[in-house]
Enzyme design. Structure first.
Site, PDB file in Angstrom:
ATOM      1  N   ARG A 243      13.849  22.271 -51.658  1.00  0.00           N
ATOM      2  CA  ARG A 243      13.428  22.397 -50.837  1.00  0.00           C
ATOM      3  C   ARG A 243      14.990  22.757 -49.250  1.00  0.00           C
ATOM      4  NH1 ARG A 243      11.951  16.054 -50.786  1.00  0.00           N
ATOM      5  NH2 ARG A 243      12.809  16.692 -52.822  1.00  0.00           N
TER       6      ARG A 243
ATOM      7  N   LYS B  88      20.450  22.571 -56.397  1.00  0.00           N
ATOM      8  CA  LYS B  88      20.803  21.497 -55.227  1.00  0.00           C
ATOM      9  C   LYS B  88      22.374  20.496 -55.972  1.00  0.00           C
ATOM     10  CE  LYS B  88      18.340  17.768 -54.536  1.00  0.00           C
ATOM     11  NZ  LYS B  88      16.822  17.107 -54.091  1.00  0.00           N
TER      12      LYS B  88
ATOM     13  N   LYS C 168      52.307  36.607 -50.922  1.00  0.00           N
ATOM     14  CA  LYS C 168      51.058  36.474 -52.180  1.00  0.00           C
ATOM     15  C   LYS C 168      51.953  36.220 -53.192  1.00  0.00           C
ATOM     16  CE  LYS C 168      49.716  39.459 -55.086  1.00  0.00           C
ATOM     17  NZ  LYS C 168      49.125  40.294 -56.296  1.00  0.00           N
TER      18      LYS C 168
END
Ligand code: UD1
Ligand code: CA
Length: 459
Positions: free
Chosen positions: A15, A22, A351
Site C-alpha cells: 500500500r 515499508k 568540506k
C-alpha cells in the site's frame, strides 16, 4: 520468566506503492523500525528482540545491524506465519513474548511497560492491546460477547457490515505466553479471503481451549497507528514532530512558529536556544546553550556549540564551536570542524576541513581538505583547489595568515604562519613564514590606446 519481543517486518508494504520496504520508511529521517527497536530497548523489559525479515531483508538489517536477532520469512504468508518462523529461535518457551508490527513507530516504552504489567497482574494467557478509533477502517475489529469478553478478531476483509461498525480495533500488539502462542498458532489455517495465516486467529483458538484471553484498551490511540501508506506516514510524522517540539519547548527551547520546525528523535538541545522557522534538525545532533538556529536551516548529525548563530545554512556531519556565526547561505559538510569565534559567511562551502580560533571566511569561498589555524582571513572568492579530476589533496594554513580576494591555493600546499597572499594570486608552491606571496600577472597600461572609430561612424 524471560521476556522476548517479536517485531514483524517481512512485508513488502504494497500500500506504500514505493520501492523501499515499508518498515524502513523514515519519519524525520529515522526508519520506523528503528523507533520500535529503540523503544523496546528503552522499556528495559526485554531479554531478546527477534525481527522477522523477508522482503528486501538487507535494507532492514542495515538499519538495525547487530542490535537484534533476525529470523527470515522467505514467503510472506501472513502475520501468523511470520511469528511461526521465530519458534525455533526462541531459547526458552516458558516465557512471555510481546509481538509488535514493524509499521507502528509511535508506540513508546511506557505503553510496552504498561501492557506487560496488565498481562501479569490479570494473569492472562494472551493480552491483546486494543483501542477505539473514529475511523476503524483497515484494522482488525475486536468482537466481544454479551458479557464483554473478547471472542475473536475479525479482519476488515472478513468483517460483516455489522462488525465493520465496531470501533474498537486490534492495535497489533499482543503479549502471549510463549508455549500457548505456539500451540495455538499451529492450528491457524489460511482459510480466509487473503489466503494468509492470520496471527489474529490465535484469539479464537485460545478461547475455544479455555485459555484466559484478555484485552488492554489504551486511550492514546495515536501511539498504535499502523503506517500502511504515505498519507498515514505524514500524519504520524506530524504527531511525532508536535510531541518532540513540545518536549523541547518545555525544556527551555524557544521556537518561533513551531509548526514549521522539524526536530529528530535523538537531537539534544540545551536550554536558552532559539530556533527560528523552517529549521530541520536531525540525527544525533547536539545544540548547546544560547545557540540561535534558523530560519531556513538544516542541521544533521552535527555539534553546534554555545552561542553559535546559524541561519539560512546547511550543516551536515560537522562541528561548530562556540561563538561562531554561520550563514547566511553557508554549507558545512563531511566532517568540517569550525573553531570558536569564526565567521563563515555568505556562500561559503567547507568540506573535511578544520579551523582554529577567530578565523574568518566571510563571503564566497570553498575550503576543502584543509587544516587551517587561528586568526586567518579568507578574502572573498578564496578557493582551496583540492581536486585535479582524479585525486584530492591537502591544504595546510598556519596562524595569522591573510589571504586576499580571489586566491587559488593549488593543493597540496602549505601556507605558513603570518604570511600574506596578494589578491588574485594562484599559488602552486608553499609560502614560508611571514612572507608576502604574489602570483599574478603584472598589470600593463598601454597609454593612448583609443579605439579608432569606424568609417561609417564618422558620418
Ligand atoms: C494487522 C492485523 C490487524 C491489525 C493491524 C494493526 C493481522 C492479520 N491483522 O493488519 O488485525 O488491526 O495489523 O496495525 O495480523 N508481516 C510480515 N509477514 C507477513 C505479513 C506481514 O512480517 O507475511 C509484517 C508486515 O511487514 C507488517 C506487519 O507484519 O509490519 C503487519 O502487517 P500488515 O500487512 O501491515 O497488517 P495489517 O493489514 O495492517
Ligand atoms: Ca499495518
Amino acid at each position: 520468566m524471560k521476556r522476548y519481543a517479536i517485531v514483524l517486518s517481512a512485508g513488502k508494504g504494497t500500500r506504500m506503492k514505493t520501492e523501499l520496504p515499508k518498515c524502513a520508511y523514515p519519519l524525520i529521517k529515522k526508519p520506523m523500525i528503528a523507533y520500535i527497536v529503540e523503544n523496546l530497548k528503552l522499556s528495559n523489559q526485554i531479554d531478546d528482540i527477534f525481527v522477522v525479515v523477508g522482503h528486501k531483508k538487507d535494507v532492514i538489517k542495515d538499519i538495525l545491524n547487530s542490535s537484534v536477532r533476525y529470523v527470515e520469512q522467505t514467503e510472506q504468508l501472513g502475520t501468523g506465519h511470520a511469528v511461526k518462523m521465530v519458534e525455533p529461535a526462541i531459547p526458552d518457551k516458558n516465557s512471555h513474548v510481546i509481538i509488535l508490527p514493524g509499521d507502528m513507530p509511535l508506540v513508546d516504552s511506557d505503553l510496552i511497560e504498561r501492557a506487560f504489567k496488565e498481562h501479569q497482574t490479570r494473569r492472562h494467557d494472551i493480552t491483546v492491546v486494543t483501542t477505539r478509533l473514529n475511523d476503524p477502517f483497515g484494522y482488525g475489529r475486536i468482537i466481544r460477547d454479551e458479557s464483554g469478553y473478547l471472542t475473536e478478531i475479525v479482519e476488515e476483509h472478513e468483517a460483516t457490515p455489522a462488525q465493520k461498525l465496531v470501533d474498537e480495533i486490534n492495535t497489533g500488539i499482543y503479549i502471549v505466553d510463549t508455549n500457548i502462542l505456539y500451540s495455538t498458532l499451529s492450528k491457524v489455517t489460511n482459510q480466509n479471503q487473503k489466503h494468509e495465516y492470520y496471527l489474529t486467529d490465535i484469539v479464537k483458538i485460545a478461547k475455544s481451549e479455555n485459555y484466559l484471553v484478555g484485552t488492554y484498551t489504551i486511550k492514546e490511540s495515536y501511539k498504535t497507528m499502523g503506517i500502511n501508506d504515505l498519507y498515514a506516514l505524514s500524519i504520524a510524522e506530524n504527531i511525532l514532530q508536535t510531541q518532540i517540539n513540545k518536549m523541547h519547548m518545555k525544556n527551555g527551547v524557544a521556537m518561533v512558529n513551531p509548526e514549521s520546525i522539524i526536530i529528530g528523535h535523538n537531537v539534544i538541545i540545551e536550554e536558552n536556544v532559539t530556533i527560528h522557522p523552517n529549521s530541520y534538525i536531525t540525527g544525533n545532533t547536539i545544540i548547546k546553550k544560547g545557540a540561535q538556529i534558523g530560519p531556513n536551516t538544516e542541521i544533521h548529525e552535527s555539534y553546534i556549540g554555545e552561542r553559535v548563530v546559524c541561519k539560512h545554512s546547511l550543516v551536515y556531519n560537522s562541528k561548530v564551536h562556540e561563538d561562531t556565526t554561520v550563514g547566511p547561505f553557508a554549507h558545512l559538510r563531511d566532517g568540517a570542524e569550525i573553531g570558536p569565534k569564526n565567521r563563515v559567511g555568505n556562500f561559503v562551502e567547507i568540506k573535511k576541513s578544520s579551523t582554529g580560533r577567530n578565523t574568518k571566511m566571510s563571503h564566497l569561498a570553498y575550503i576543502g581538505d584543509t587544516t587551517c589555524g587561528s586568526n586567518v582571513n579568507f578574502g572573498c572568492g578564496s578557493v582551496t583547489v583540492n581536486y585535479d579530476g582524479k585525486n584530492k589533496y591537502q591544504t595546510t594554513i598556519g596562524d595569522d595568515v591573510f589571504i586576499g580576494c580571489n586566491v587559488n591555493l593549488i593543493a597540496p600546499i602549505k601556507v605558513e604562519d603570518n604570511s600574506t597572499i596578494a589578491a588574485g594570486s594562484t599559488l602552486t608552491t608553499n609560502v614560508p613564514k611571514g612572507a608576502l606571496a604574489i602570483a599574478r600577472a603584472y598589470q600593463v597600461n598601454k597609454e593612448n590606446y583609443i579605439k579608432k572609430p569606424k568609417d561609417e561612424d564618422k558620418k
